[in-house]
Scaffold this motif. Structure first.
Motif, PDB file in Angstrom:
ATOM      1  N   ALA A   1       0.819  -1.211   0.000  1.00  0.00           N
ATOM      2  CA  ALA A   1       0.000   0.000   0.000  1.00  0.00           C
ATOM      3  C   ALA A   1       0.855   1.264   0.000  1.00  0.00           C
ATOM      4  CB  ALA A   1      -0.920   0.002   1.213  1.00  0.00           C
ATOM      5  N   ASP A   2       0.261   2.355  -0.495  1.00  0.00           N
ATOM      6  CA  ASP A   2       0.910   3.660  -0.452  1.00  0.00           C
ATOM      7  C   ASP A   2       0.575   4.411   0.832  1.00  0.00           C
ATOM      8  OD1 ASP A   2       2.043   3.808  -3.266  1.00  0.00           O
ATOM      9  OD2 ASP A   2      -0.071   3.463  -3.727  1.00  0.00           O
ATOM     10  N   LEU A   3      -0.515   4.011   1.474  1.00  0.00           N
ATOM     11  CA  LEU A   3      -1.014   4.728   2.640  1.00  0.00           C
ATOM     12  C   LEU A   3      -1.904   3.798   3.448  1.00  0.00           C
ATOM     13  CD1 LEU A   3      -1.774   7.363   4.255  1.00  0.00           C
ATOM     14  CD2 LEU A   3      -3.572   7.715   2.547  1.00  0.00           C
ATOM     15  N   ALA A   4      -1.868   3.936   4.777  1.00  0.00           N
ATOM     16  CA  ALA A   4      -2.769   3.180   5.649  1.00  0.00           C
ATOM     17  C   ALA A   4      -3.587   4.158   6.481  1.00  0.00           C
ATOM     18  CB  ALA A   4      -1.984   2.231   6.555  1.00  0.00           C
ATOM     19  N   ILE A   5      -4.849   3.818   6.697  1.00  0.00           N
ATOM     20  CA  ILE A   5      -5.728   4.639   7.525  1.00  0.00           C
ATOM     21  C   ILE A   5      -6.193   3.811   8.713  1.00  0.00           C
ATOM     22  CG2 ILE A   5      -7.943   5.851   7.637  1.00  0.00           C
ATOM     23  CD1 ILE A   5      -7.593   6.676   4.772  1.00  0.00           C
ATOM     24  N   ASP A   6      -5.980   4.360   9.893  1.00  0.00           N
ATOM     25  CA  ASP A   6      -6.395   3.709  11.131  1.00  0.00           C
ATOM     26  C   ASP A   6      -7.877   3.965  11.376  1.00  0.00           C
ATOM     27  OD1 ASP A   6      -6.712   2.895  13.851  1.00  0.00           O
ATOM     28  OD2 ASP A   6      -6.173   4.930  14.493  1.00  0.00           O
ATOM     29  N   ALA A   7      -8.647   2.883  11.415  1.00  0.00           N
ATOM     30  CA  ALA A   7     -10.076   2.977  11.737  1.00  0.00           C
ATOM     31  C   ALA A   7     -10.440   1.856  12.693  1.00  0.00           C
ATOM     32  CB  ALA A   7     -10.919   2.913  10.463  1.00  0.00           C
ATOM     33  N   THR A   8      -9.465   1.449  13.497  1.00  0.00           N
ATOM     34  CA  THR A   8      -9.684   0.343  14.406  1.00  0.00           C
ATOM     35  C   THR A   8     -10.239   0.848  15.734  1.00  0.00           C
ATOM     36  OG1 THR A   8      -8.648  -1.603  15.405  1.00  0.00           O
ATOM     37  CG2 THR A   8      -7.336   0.404  15.336  1.00  0.00           C
ATOM     38  N   ASP A   9     -10.487  -0.072  16.642  1.00  0.00           N
ATOM     39  CA  ASP A   9     -11.157   0.291  17.890  1.00  0.00           C
ATOM     40  C   ASP A   9     -10.307   0.032  19.123  1.00  0.00           C
ATOM     41  OD1 ASP A   9     -11.133  -2.448  17.908  1.00  0.00           O
ATOM     42  OD2 ASP A   9     -13.302  -2.709  18.116  1.00  0.00           O
ATOM     43  N   ASN A  10      -9.012  -0.254  18.938  1.00  0.00           N
ATOM     44  CA  ASN A  10      -8.195  -0.533  20.122  1.00  0.00           C
ATOM     45  C   ASN A  10      -6.720  -0.250  19.860  1.00  0.00           C
ATOM     46  OD1 ASN A  10      -6.582  -3.269  19.730  1.00  0.00           O
ATOM     47  ND2 ASN A  10      -8.551  -3.490  18.687  1.00  0.00           N
ATOM     48  N   PHE A  11      -6.019   0.043  20.945  1.00  0.00           N
ATOM     49  CA  PHE A  11      -4.626   0.456  20.813  1.00  0.00           C
ATOM     50  C   PHE A  11      -3.672  -0.712  20.619  1.00  0.00           C
ATOM     51  CE2 PHE A  11      -6.048   4.609  22.114  1.00  0.00           C
ATOM     52  CZ  PHE A  11      -5.179   5.436  21.420  1.00  0.00           C
ATOM     53  N   ASP A  12      -4.061  -1.918  20.946  1.00  0.00           N
ATOM     54  CA  ASP A  12      -3.195  -3.054  20.662  1.00  0.00           C
ATOM     55  C   ASP A  12      -2.892  -3.123  19.166  1.00  0.00           C
ATOM     56  OD1 ASP A  12      -2.958  -3.929  23.258  1.00  0.00           O
ATOM     57  OD2 ASP A  12      -4.651  -5.295  23.147  1.00  0.00           O
ATOM     58  N   ILE A  13      -3.938  -3.033  18.362  1.00  0.00           N
ATOM     59  CA  ILE A  13      -3.753  -3.117  16.913  1.00  0.00           C
ATOM     60  C   ILE A  13      -3.114  -1.836  16.383  1.00  0.00           C
ATOM     61  CG2 ILE A  13      -4.927  -3.386  14.698  1.00  0.00           C
ATOM     62  CD1 ILE A  13      -6.970  -5.150  16.079  1.00  0.00           C
TER      63      ILE A  13
ATOM     64  N   ALA B   1      -9.157  14.141   4.154  1.00  0.00           N
ATOM     65  CA  ALA B   1      -8.456  15.281   3.557  1.00  0.00           C
ATOM     66  C   ALA B   1      -6.945  15.049   3.553  1.00  0.00           C
ATOM     67  CB  ALA B   1      -8.790  16.564   4.320  1.00  0.00           C
ATOM     68  N   GLU B   2      -6.423  14.547   4.672  1.00  0.00           N
ATOM     69  CA  GLU B   2      -4.994  14.244   4.738  1.00  0.00           C
ATOM     70  C   GLU B   2      -4.625  13.141   3.746  1.00  0.00           C
ATOM     71  OE1 GLU B   2      -2.396  15.662   7.413  1.00  0.00           O
ATOM     72  OE2 GLU B   2      -3.812  17.019   6.427  1.00  0.00           O
ATOM     73  N   ALA B   3      -5.524  12.164   3.595  1.00  0.00           N
ATOM     74  CA  ALA B   3      -5.275  11.081   2.645  1.00  0.00           C
ATOM     75  C   ALA B   3      -5.158  11.626   1.225  1.00  0.00           C
ATOM     76  CB  ALA B   3      -6.396  10.045   2.731  1.00  0.00           C
ATOM     77  N   LEU B   4      -6.054  12.515   0.843  1.00  0.00           N
ATOM     78  CA  LEU B   4      -6.002  13.080  -0.506  1.00  0.00           C
ATOM     79  C   LEU B   4      -4.714  13.872  -0.724  1.00  0.00           C
ATOM     80  CD1 LEU B   4      -9.698  14.248  -1.012  1.00  0.00           C
ATOM     81  CD2 LEU B   4      -8.537  12.345  -2.152  1.00  0.00           C
ATOM     82  N   LYS B   5      -4.280  14.607   0.292  1.00  0.00           N
ATOM     83  CA  LYS B   5      -3.020  15.343   0.166  1.00  0.00           C
ATOM     84  C   LYS B   5      -1.852  14.398  -0.111  1.00  0.00           C
ATOM     85  CE  LYS B   5      -4.606  18.731   3.593  1.00  0.00           C
ATOM     86  NZ  LYS B   5      -4.370  19.254   4.972  1.00  0.00           N
ATOM     87  N   LEU B   6      -1.833  13.278   0.610  1.00  0.00           N
ATOM     88  CA  LEU B   6      -0.761  12.302   0.403  1.00  0.00           C
ATOM     89  C   LEU B   6      -0.871  11.628  -0.950  1.00  0.00           C
ATOM     90  CD1 LEU B   6      -0.653  10.763   3.982  1.00  0.00           C
ATOM     91  CD2 LEU B   6       1.267  11.875   2.833  1.00  0.00           C
ATOM     92  N   LEU B   7      -2.092  11.333  -1.377  1.00  0.00           N
ATOM     93  CA  LEU B   7      -2.279  10.629  -2.643  1.00  0.00           C
ATOM     94  C   LEU B   7      -1.895  11.483  -3.839  1.00  0.00           C
ATOM     95  CD1 LEU B   7      -5.638   8.728  -1.976  1.00  0.00           C
ATOM     96  CD2 LEU B   7      -3.295   7.891  -1.741  1.00  0.00           C
ATOM     97  N   VAL B   8      -2.112  12.805  -3.757  1.00  0.00           N
ATOM     98  CA  VAL B   8      -1.710  13.680  -4.862  1.00  0.00           C
ATOM     99  C   VAL B   8      -0.280  14.184  -4.671  1.00  0.00           C
ATOM    100  CG1 VAL B   8      -4.081  14.407  -5.261  1.00  0.00           C
ATOM    101  CG2 VAL B   8      -2.605  15.832  -3.820  1.00  0.00           C
TER     102      VAL B   8
END
Length: 336
Positions: free
Chosen positions: A117-129, A200-207
């Motif tokens: 991947a070029d980018l990862a987005i955190d959308a998880t529910d716990n700090f272990d992961i 928004a941050e994701a789009l900045k990184l993608l472009v």
């Protein structure tokens, strides 16, 4: 470009060149709940080339208040979130390649996927992961965007390996609560605010417009009308085990991971996290969900047809199931 993206390409910081870059990029989203489903929809509508979705859970009726990709029929059928999300996203934009994984994220399962991947987005529910995600991304040099929300509050930060503090650095500086949606609830606008910052941050990184990235941690409380950005550049710790000069990526080791096992003949799963817990603090939070019984050694409660027992050393017993997946799901809903 096609008319589908005409309004987006009119936005000068993206334009035709940026749209072309977006179409060639691959984003991994860890978690398909409230943050994950909304970020996924934003990126698919924006024309991202490939999206990898990871989630271990299925759709429940209580999700529908804030998890925008899902419907009542998804909940009635108990469809895995990844399956339901992928079907809806492909209807929204057939041009995006979508790869779905119904699985529990671990260091071993995440690394080969994030590597692509070029980018990862955190959308998880716990700090272990999250700590595992942080270490994998630091190791591979992949940027990722942290996000969390509970009640009417939320926060987000963009982690750039080798350029700023990582999650471990931040948490040594900025305190976080152990509150969860199951203990204090959540309102949908808080989700959308975090998603707006993450997407928004994701789009900045993608472009590839890194100069436009927000270098600060953003926190807010929509109900109390608080909004704050915090400069965290000084939080970067050169001796940090996850991103420092001699990084060892501690959360990728077996010793640092949460361990689970089914106890033979007891219809019970034991969960052993990598940290101790304060039973007094935990009791205060859990009492908002269900009655709690406690003594000097442990506390217990009934939740979701199971009985949970928590010990001072961090261990938890989830009685009433032999499913590690169900036990972990309940545990993280309560512990965060």
């Amino acid at each position: 470009m096609t008319d589908r993206y005409s309004r987006q390409t009119l936005f000068q910081p993206i334009g035709e060149t940026g749209q072309q870059r977006i179409s060639q990029k691959h984003v991994l989203i860890l978690g398909c709940g409230a943050l994950g489903s909304a970020n996924a929809e934003n990126l698919v509508r924006a024309g991202v080339g490939k999206l990898t979705l990871i989630d271990r859970d299925y759709v429940e009726v209580s999700n529908l208040q804030r998890q925008q990709l899902f419907t009542t029929s998804d909940a009635n059928e108990q469809l895995p979130k990844v399956v339901a999300a992928k079907a809806r996203l492909q209807e929204i934009n057939p041009g995006t390649e979508i790869e779905g994984h119904v699985m529990d994220a671990t260091s071993m399962s995440l690394e080969p996927l994030i590597k692509k991947a070029d980018l990862a987005i955190d959308a998880t529910d716990n700090f272990d992961i999250r700590f595992i995600l942080n270490d994998v991304c630091q190791k591979l040099g992949v940027p990722w965007i942290y996000g969390s929300c509970v009640g009417s509050t939320g926060m987000s930060y963009t982690v750039l390996p080798d350029e700023g503090p990582c999650l471990q650095c931040l948490l040594d500086t900025v305190p976080v609560t152990g509150a969860t949606c199951d203990s204090v609830g959540i309102i949908s606008p808080a989700v959308q605010m975090v998603v707006a910052h993450q997407s928004a941050e994701a789009l900045k990184l993608l472009v590839e417009d890194k100069e436009a990235l927000r270098a600060k941690l953003v926190t807010f409380d929509l109900w109390r009308n608080h909004y704050q950005t915090i400069g965290v550049g000084r939080a970067k710790n050169e001796s940090c085990p996850s991103c420092g000069e001699s990084a060892v990526y501690p959360y990728l080791t077996y010793e640092a991971q949460t361990k689970t096992e089914v106890l033979c003949g007891r219809n019970t799963v034991q969960i052993r996290p990598n940290r101790k817990v304060s039973l007094e603090e935990l009791s205060g939070r859990l009492e908002r969900i269900a009655p709690v019984k406690s003594n000097s050694f442990l506390l217990s409660m009934e939740y979701d047809s199971c009985r949970l027992v928590f010990f001072h050393d961090g261990r938890a017993l989830v009685h009433g199931t032999n499913s590690i997946e169900k036990a972990k799901n309940i545990y993280y809903k309560l512990i965060g």
